[in-house]
Motif scaffolding. Sequence first.
Motif, PDB file in Angstrom:
ATOM      1  N   VAL A  28       0.875  -1.175   0.000  1.00 50.28           N
ATOM      2  CA  VAL A  28       0.000   0.000   0.000  1.00 50.28           C
ATOM      3  C   VAL A  28       0.913   1.227   0.000  1.00 50.28           C
ATOM      4  O   VAL A  28       1.767   1.361   0.877  1.00 50.28           O
ATOM      5  CB  VAL A  28      -0.899   0.028   1.248  1.00 50.28           C
ATOM      6  CG1 VAL A  28      -1.736   1.310   1.282  1.00 50.28           C
ATOM      7  CG2 VAL A  28      -1.793  -1.206   1.286  1.00 50.28           C
ATOM      8  N   ASN A  29       0.767   2.096  -0.985  1.00 48.20           N
ATOM      9  CA  ASN A  29       1.660   3.251  -1.129  1.00 48.20           C
ATOM     10  C   ASN A  29       0.884   4.566  -0.980  1.00 48.20           C
ATOM     11  O   ASN A  29      -0.074   4.807  -1.718  1.00 48.20           O
ATOM     12  CB  ASN A  29       2.330   3.260  -2.499  1.00 48.20           C
ATOM     13  CG  ASN A  29       3.220   2.070  -2.738  1.00 48.20           C
ATOM     14  OD1 ASN A  29       3.406   1.232  -1.858  1.00 48.20           O
ATOM     15  ND2 ASN A  29       3.783   1.979  -3.924  1.00 48.20           N
ATOM     16  N   GLY A  58       6.297   9.755   2.877  1.00 49.83           N
ATOM     17  CA  GLY A  58       6.083   8.485   2.203  1.00 49.83           C
ATOM     18  C   GLY A  58       5.724   7.385   3.181  1.00 49.83           C
ATOM     19  O   GLY A  58       6.314   7.296   4.259  1.00 49.83           O
ATOM     20  N   VAL A  59       4.750   6.575   2.812  1.00 51.18           N
ATOM     21  CA  VAL A  59       4.370   5.406   3.603  1.00 51.18           C
ATOM     22  C   VAL A  59       4.197   4.223   2.665  1.00 51.18           C
ATOM     23  O   VAL A  59       3.477   4.313   1.662  1.00 51.18           O
ATOM     24  CB  VAL A  59       3.062   5.645   4.387  1.00 51.18           C
ATOM     25  CG1 VAL A  59       2.590   4.350   5.053  1.00 51.18           C
ATOM     26  CG2 VAL A  59       3.246   6.737   5.437  1.00 51.18           C
ATOM     27  N   LEU A  72       8.564  -2.646  -2.627  1.00 49.32           N
ATOM     28  CA  LEU A  72       9.462  -3.229  -1.636  1.00 49.32           C
ATOM     29  C   LEU A  72      10.928  -3.054  -2.033  1.00 49.32           C
ATOM     30  O   LEU A  72      11.811  -3.041  -1.187  1.00 49.32           O
ATOM     31  CB  LEU A  72       9.147  -4.716  -1.450  1.00 49.32           C
ATOM     32  CG  LEU A  72       7.856  -5.027  -0.689  1.00 49.32           C
ATOM     33  CD1 LEU A  72       7.523  -6.507  -0.795  1.00 49.32           C
ATOM     34  CD2 LEU A  72       7.982  -4.606   0.763  1.00 49.32           C
ATOM     35  N   LYS A  73      11.167  -2.893  -3.331  1.00 52.18           N
ATOM     36  CA  LYS A  73      12.546  -2.696  -3.798  1.00 52.18           C
ATOM     37  C   LYS A  73      13.132  -1.411  -3.217  1.00 52.18           C
ATOM     38  O   LYS A  73      14.285  -1.368  -2.790  1.00 52.18           O
ATOM     39  CB  LYS A  73      12.568  -2.676  -5.324  1.00 52.18           C
ATOM     40  CG  LYS A  73      12.148  -4.008  -5.951  1.00 52.18           C
ATOM     41  CD  LYS A  73      12.218  -3.975  -7.452  1.00 52.18           C
ATOM     42  CE  LYS A  73      11.109  -3.182  -8.089  1.00 52.18           C
ATOM     43  NZ  LYS A  73       9.764  -3.782  -7.901  1.00 52.18           N
ATOM     44  N   GLY A 109       8.224   5.491  -2.379  1.00 52.03           N
ATOM     45  CA  GLY A 109       9.542   4.863  -2.294  1.00 52.03           C
ATOM     46  C   GLY A 109      10.666   5.870  -2.357  1.00 52.03           C
ATOM     47  O   GLY A 109      11.643   5.776  -1.610  1.00 52.03           O
ATOM     48  N   GLN A 110      10.535   6.856  -3.238  1.00 51.05           N
ATOM     49  CA  GLN A 110      11.564   7.882  -3.332  1.00 51.05           C
ATOM     50  C   GLN A 110      11.656   8.683  -2.038  1.00 51.05           C
ATOM     51  O   GLN A 110      12.756   8.985  -1.565  1.00 51.05           O
ATOM     52  CB  GLN A 110      11.269   8.829  -4.494  1.00 51.05           C
ATOM     53  CG  GLN A 110      12.286   9.957  -4.606  1.00 51.05           C
ATOM     54  CD  GLN A 110      12.089  10.800  -5.844  1.00 51.05           C
ATOM     55  OE1 GLN A 110      11.556  10.346  -6.847  1.00 51.05           O
ATOM     56  NE2 GLN A 110      12.531  12.051  -5.782  1.00 51.05           N
TER      57      GLN A 110
END
Length: 251
Positions: free
Chosen positions: A100-101, A113-114, A185-186, A212-213
């Motif tokens: 979940v982003n 970011g989460v 996840l990366k 992610g960033q």
Amino acid sequence: MLEKVCKLARYTGSVIMKFYNSQKSINISYKSDKTPITNVDREANNIIKEGLIQINPNFPIISEEESHNFDIYRFWKDYWLIDPLDGTKEFLKKNGEFTVNISLIKNGIPVLGVIYAPFSNILYSSFNNNAWKEIKPGVKEKISVSYSEKNTPLLITSRSHPDKELNNYLKKIKNYKLKKMGSSLKFCLIAEGTAQIYPRFGKTHIWDTAAGQAIVTAAGGTVKTWTGDDLNYSLSSCSSFINSGFCALSI
């Protein structure tokens, strides 16, 4: 606000896991780019949108799961950017590699970011140049990128999106370990210091990368295009939601 967003991501993940563990069939359709979308994606989208409106109604929301009108969006400097179920292919394969982003963009920069991984019940978050990893709610540790020249760097790539440019890139690197993984996840492995290089040549969208960033940069890493520029989240200066190729690094 970050704590509220984390709780929202965890709740959304718990709903996703009910579908994941259910014996009921998932309704699957396909977008114009031939990527799958399910009733689970839509349910997660509705939960997050309703939750973000309650957290802060002043920020508009852009979601992967909805249509987009640039004539309206190009005037937004601050907005929520969400991918309710990142890694739908991995969700359908039931390999656990989906997330979940949720991210907050301010003046074209991801400042919050989460990323929550429901299957492993691990949450990554960042704000104000700090990044954390939560194994369970309320118990979090600060994370940062790490690399030692004595160790072979771990290079992490997409599980579902192989491409020729990536193969050519790998041929130029003499010494590395390789791991394939789905979803955002990366980025998380880069941020926590487990992996050191995440190269991406194929197409991504800004909702795939923003959270992610935010986490990688807060942890001390970098996310840059192959020409050394920042990924563009400023809607007034781009014509689509598609990213240039990029590389996330801890070294």
